[in-house]
Design a protein around this motif. Structure first.
Motif, mmCIF file in Angstrom:
data_model
loop_
_atom_site.group_PDB
_atom_site.id
_atom_site.type_symbol
_atom_site.label_atom_id
_atom_site.label_comp_id
_atom_site.label_asym_id
_atom_site.label_seq_id
_atom_site.Cartn_x
_atom_site.Cartn_y
_atom_site.Cartn_z
ATOM 1 N N VAL A 185 -3.368 1.664 -5.993
ATOM 2 C CA VAL A 185 -3.145 2.182 -4.633
ATOM 3 C C VAL A 185 -3.070 1.037 -3.627
ATOM 4 O O VAL A 185 -2.210 1.013 -2.730
ATOM 5 C CB VAL A 185 -4.272 3.168 -4.266
ATOM 6 N N ARG A 186 -3.936 0.036 -3.778
ATOM 7 C CA ARG A 186 -3.945 -1.086 -2.839
ATOM 8 C C ARG A 186 -2.644 -1.889 -2.923
ATOM 9 O O ARG A 186 -2.028 -2.220 -1.903
ATOM 10 C CB ARG A 186 -5.148 -1.980 -3.134
ATOM 11 N N GLY A 233 0.368 0.184 -1.653
ATOM 12 C CA GLY A 233 0.347 0.249 -0.188
ATOM 13 C C GLY A 233 0.782 -1.062 0.450
ATOM 14 O O GLY A 233 1.530 -1.077 1.435
ATOM 15 N N GLN A 267 4.510 -1.413 0.068
ATOM 16 C CA GLN A 267 5.217 -0.533 0.999
ATOM 17 C C GLN A 267 5.229 -1.118 2.404
ATOM 18 O O GLN A 267 6.235 -1.041 3.118
ATOM 19 C CB GLN A 267 4.539 0.840 0.999
ATOM 20 N N VAL A 268 4.109 -1.721 2.806
ATOM 21 C CA VAL A 268 4.055 -2.351 4.129
ATOM 22 C C VAL A 268 4.996 -3.546 4.197
ATOM 23 O O VAL A 268 5.684 -3.765 5.202
ATOM 24 C CB VAL A 268 2.604 -2.762 4.446
#
Length: 671
Positions: A63-64, A67, A70-71
């Motif tokens: 997840v980290r 994310g 994606q950023v």
């Protein structure tokens, strides 16, 4: 591929990584080590990724990293795996996934650092729609958006200043000029201090000026607090007005309606709100989110040239051509079941569109109704103001209305009883008709069997010479059938006559049953209304008792507080009376007591005398300070001279002793 590995190894061996790798060691890294290496690269871009992946679970790591990618707007290469394959490769530390990712990150570290820094402040917080209906939450969210916009403006200014290229020499010149101004100001301040020292009571004047500055700052703070409190008061008054308007509308809406009507209207509003929340709003929100994501992707992409635009247009044309081919194949391979499914889907889409249109119309009607209710409320208030009183029905009108309702209720009950009896008779006659139809069917079956037994056929192949005999047979069969029908009718009439008294006895019982049902409903409604009234009265009484208990406790605490205050005031009054008596008797020299005022005046005079003495001492100390320093320096010099003389004398004594010792040795040698 080798070029890519060389680039990754070169970048990892530089600052700030300094891994000390080569191609062989980098290629032999395990999946867990590769993931840790990716985490280190992400930590160089954003400090929040500075973690050890052995201390977190696989889900947290995935997840980290997803994310963060994606950023940073990372897109996997087109020749690589799809999205699901990319995620699996990232979880398992696949080299085919991690090597291109590392090369992309290491080639854009400064740009990605800036993007990660901006994402920390520019990524919007997603708040559910139902929470946004709260006014406080909406106000805070609007303030948050304003701060985000201010951050954008300030960051743009910072970038412009950074790109403007202000030289260090100019900054140094400005600093030097400011230091010169500072020196000039300090000199002027010293001159002013010297001028002020000549004046009498300059310390008191400086203290007074200092107090004046503090009071000005305090007055400015108080003015700022007053302004903020006025703004808060204005917001609270606006909120109070909104609440009062809503309370007025609710009272007006509840004044002319019954509980059943209110319940029905609330059910309709609940159904409409549930439809909007569960079906309409999620769809609209999904569309808006999709548009926002598309816009964010467009904004995040770098500027494209004409060649990139031409490539994208070629890809779009190719995709349209593939879609047209697939649609043609599907149309050619469609079966009847597929056509039916397609028709059903079209019908469902039409129904959904009509439903959405009707919901929009219903919302518009609700808004129109709310506007009309507001207009009617305003006009009612205007009429009441013009008339000066509220028109209410008289007592005789209420009584006549109640009598009319009672007569209508009794008439309704009679008609309802007649209708129930007619329904019962209709049911009996329907049953009788069914029985007769069944018996008629049985008779027709017997007739058919008799025809078969006696050789009666309805075919066209019967010879003409047998027509006369057949007619005779048919006449006999018809006669038998008529006789059987007559017997059945007599039997039915007999059964009806036998059932007539029982039906007569059943009618009053049915009517009595209907009366009992109506009485039960009335009693039940009366019981429910009484129970609801008693429950509401009980809750009101409980609230009143609770409020009274709170008032009693508050009154008791206020009583004790006032008693303590009264005692304090009495004590202060007693002290004031004693002070007045002491002050009045102070004129008498025989009285040994002195008032508090005199004591404090005496202390003040003593302190003032002490202050004058201290100021004089301070003045003398300042005047003799330079002389004292000179004397101290002279005494120190004198002490150093004496110490030097003492050391010289000691040295001289030591030399004399040594000489004496040498002379004695020489004398002994001579002897």
């Amino acid at each position: 591929m080798n070029e890519q590995l060389k680039f990754i190894v070169e970048q990892l061996n530089k600052e700030p990584f300094c891994k000390g790798l080569n191609l062989f060691s980098f290629d032999s890294l395990e999946p867990l080590q590769l993931l840790q290496l990716l985490t280190d690269v992400l930590a160089a871009i954003d400090n929040k990724h500075n973690v050890d992946i052995r201390e977190e679970s696989v889900e947290q790591t995935t997840v980290r990293m997803l994310g963060a990618l994606q950023v940073l707007n990372y897109r996997p290469p087109e020749t690589g795996p799809d999205v699901a394959g990319f995620r699996q490769g990232l979880i398992h530390g696949d080299k085919s996934v991690l090597h291109p990712l590392l090369a992309w990150l290491l080639a854009r570290v400064p740009q990605l650092q800036k993007r990660a820094y901006l994402a920390r402040y520019l990524l919007r917080i997603e708040i559910p729609y139902e929470y946004m209906q709260d006014e406080d939450v909406a106000q805070i969210y609007s303030q948050y958006e304003e701060l985000v916009e201010q951050f954008k403006v300030q960051h743009k200014k910072y970038d412009k200043l950074k790109e403007s290229g202000i030289s260090v020499a100019d900054i140094r010149k400005d600093i030097q000029a400011m230091e010169e101004e500072k020196d000039q100001l300090t000199q002027r301040v010293e001159k002013l201090k010297n001028r002020v020292k000549v004046m009498e009571d300059h310390d008191q004047m400086l203290e007074t000026v200092r107090k004046l500055h503090t009071e000005k700052e305090r007055s400015e703070n108080l003015a700022q607090q007053q302004f903020e409190q006025r703004n808060q008061l204005m917001h609270i008054e606006q909120k109070l007005q909104r609440v009062q308007q809503r309370l007025g509308t609710l009272r007006q809406a509840s004044s002319d309606t019954t509980p059943d009507g209110i319940l029905h209207r609330m059910e309709q509003e609940t159904q409409l709100t549930a439809y909007l929340v569960k079906e309409r709003v999620p769809g609209d929100l999904g569309i808006i989110r999709g548009e926002v994501q598309d816009l964010q992707k467009v904004l995040a992409e770098p500027a494209m040239c004409q060649v990139d635009v031409a490539k994208i247009e070629d890809k779009i044309q190719e995709a349209d051509r593939v879609v047209a081919q697939l649609a043609g194949r599907r149309m050619s391979s469609n079966t009847s079941s597929d056509n039916n499914i397609l028709l059903l889907r079209q019908q469902v889409a039409i129904l959904i569109r009509k439903k959405a249109e009707k919901v929009e119309e219903l919302q518009l009607l609700h808004e129109h109704r709310a506007g009309l209710e507001k207009q009617s409320a305003k006009r009612k208030k205007h009429v009441l103001k013009l008339e000066g009183h509220e028109q209410r029905p008289r007592e005789d009108e209420i009584k006549s209305y109640v009598e009319k309702m009672r007569t209508k209720k009794s008439l309704f009950k009679r008609h309802q009883q007649k209708l129930s009896s007619l329904h019962a008779e209709c049911g009996v006659l329907a049953r009788t008709e069914e029985v007769l139809k069944q018996r008629l069917a049985a008779v027709m079956a017997n007739v058919k069997t008799l025809k078969v037994e006696r050789g009666v056929h309805d075919s066209d192949d019967i010879e003409k010479e047998e027509e006369s005999g057949i007619d005779n047979v048919q006449e006999g069969v018809h006669a038998d059938t008529a006789a059987m029908v007559q017997q059945l009718q007599k039997l039915v009439q007999k059964k009806k006559n036998d059932l007539a008294p029982q039906i007569k006895e059943l009618r009053p019982l049915r009517q009595r049953h209907q009366d009992m049902v109506m009485q039960h409903k009335d009693k039940k409604a009366l019981y429910q209304s009484c129970a609801a009234g008693l429950e509401s009265n009980r809750s009101l009484l409980e609230q009143e008792v609770k409020c009274l208990c709170e008032e009693v406790s508050k009154s008791e605490s206020q009583y004790h507080l006032l008693n303590s205050k009264i005692k304090l005031v009495d004590h202060q009054l007693q002290r004031a009376n004693d002070e007045v008596k002491a002050y009045a008797s102070s004129s008498d020299p025989n009285e040994g007591k002195s008032s508090i005022r005199e004591q404090y005046n005496k202390i003040i005079m003593e302190q003032e005398m002490l202050g004058k003495k201290l100021r004089e001492q301070q003045k003398t100390v300042r005047e003799r300070h330079s002389q004292g320093l000179q004397q101290v320096q002279m005494w120190q010099d004198l002490a150093s001279l004496l110490e030097c003389k003492a050391r010289c004398i000691e040295r001289k004594d030591r030399l004399l002793e040594m000489r004496r010792a040498v002379s004695t040795d020489e004398e002994r040698f001579v002897l």
